[in-house]
Design an enzyme around this catalytic site. Sequence first.
Site, PDB file in Angstrom:
ATOM      1  N   TYR A  93       0.941  -1.214   0.122  1.00  0.00           N
ATOM      2  CA  TYR A  93       0.004  -0.019   0.209  1.00  0.00           C
ATOM      3  C   TYR A  93       0.966   1.161   0.241  1.00  0.00           C
ATOM      4  O   TYR A  93       2.133   1.322   0.371  1.00  0.00           O
ATOM      5  CB  TYR A  93      -1.100   0.065   1.217  1.00  0.00           C
ATOM      6  N   TRP A 184      -1.224   1.984  12.820  1.00  0.00           N
ATOM      7  CA  TRP A 184      -1.462   0.803  12.295  1.00  0.00           C
ATOM      8  C   TRP A 184      -0.176   0.517  11.781  1.00  0.00           C
ATOM      9  O   TRP A 184       0.663  -0.635  11.696  1.00  0.00           O
ATOM     10  CB  TRP A 184      -2.319   0.493  11.309  1.00  0.00           C
ATOM     11  N   ASP A 185       0.602   1.409  10.908  1.00  0.00           N
ATOM     12  CA  ASP A 185       2.086   1.367   9.959  1.00  0.00           C
ATOM     13  C   ASP A 185       3.100   0.898  11.237  1.00  0.00           C
ATOM     14  O   ASP A 185       3.846  -0.034  10.923  1.00  0.00           O
ATOM     15  CB  ASP A 185       2.144   2.707   9.509  1.00  0.00           C
ATOM     16  N   THR A 186       3.237   1.774  12.138  1.00  0.00           N
ATOM     17  CA  THR A 186       4.015   1.474  13.142  1.00  0.00           C
ATOM     18  C   THR A 186       3.920   0.007  13.871  1.00  0.00           C
ATOM     19  O   THR A 186       5.065  -0.728  14.194  1.00  0.00           O
ATOM     20  CB  THR A 186       4.150   2.465  14.207  1.00  0.00           C
ATOM     21  N   SER A 188       2.787  -2.396  12.670  1.00  0.00           N
ATOM     22  CA  SER A 188       3.152  -3.582  11.805  1.00  0.00           C
ATOM     23  C   SER A 188       4.418  -4.015  11.657  1.00  0.00           C
ATOM     24  O   SER A 188       4.856  -5.177  11.911  1.00  0.00           O
ATOM     25  CB  SER A 188       2.222  -3.562  10.351  1.00  0.00           C
TER      26      SER A 188
END
Length: 238
Positions: A93, A184-186, A188
Site C-alpha cells: 500500500y 497501524w503502520d508502526t 505492523s
Amino acid sequence: MNPVQITVVLPVYNDVEALKSAIPKSLEALTEFGRSFELIVAEDGSTDGSRELVEEWEQKDPRVRLLHSDERQGRGRALNRALAESHGEIFCYYDVDLATDIKHLPELLTRVENGAAVATGSRLMPESRIIRSGDREFASRGYNTLVRLFLGSKLRDHQCGFKAYRAGVLQELVPKIHAPHWFWDTESVVLAQRAGLRVEEFPVVWTQGPGTTVRFKDVYGMGMDILRMWWRLHVEKN
C-alpha cells in the site's frame, strides 16, 4: 481465476483529485513491473465523488477494485479489510497523494520478492530526499526516536506510507495489531521485527502533499499510542 502476484491498496478518504492521478500512474507502474496484480481502492466513507470515480475505473479495467465503506473506519481498519479481500501473494500500500515517488515501487516489491517479509520506504535515511515543512520534520524525527527508544525498533522511519509485506506474514500479524488508524503502520513493522522477521527499509524521494499540517492532537495521540503499545508488550504480557 488466475493467481494474483501483487495486491496494491490505495487507502482513500475524500481524495478524488489525488485519485485522478494515482490510479493511472499506479496501473502504468504495475504493468511495467510485469507481474499479475490487482489495484484495490479502500474508500473510507468519502463524500467528494471518490467512490464514483473508482466505479468508473472498475468498468474500464477489471484490475481495479473498489472497497467502499459507508462509515469512516480509519486507515488501519481499511487496510485490514483490504487484506481480507485481497488475492495477492504480496500486499502493498501507499498514500494516494503519491508523496513517495512511484519510481520506487519496483524496488519496494522486489525486496519482498527477494526474501524480505516487510519492505518500507524511509524518509529519514541519509540518502533520502524529502521536501516538507520544518514542523513536520521535527515531529517526524521526534516520533521515530520515541518508537526506537520505547519499542526497540531498528528502523529510522515507521510511518512512511509506502510499504509491502508477504501477504501470509501480514495475515499473522494483523490479529496482534490494535490501532484502527495511523499507528497501524508502526505496529505492523514493530511486531514484525519482534517476531524475528526480515524487515528492510530503503531511502526514497518524498514530497509533502498540499494541505498537510501537524496538529497537537495528532502528536499527542501518536505519543499515547507508543506508550500503550509499550505497556502491552512489556507489562501486560507479564
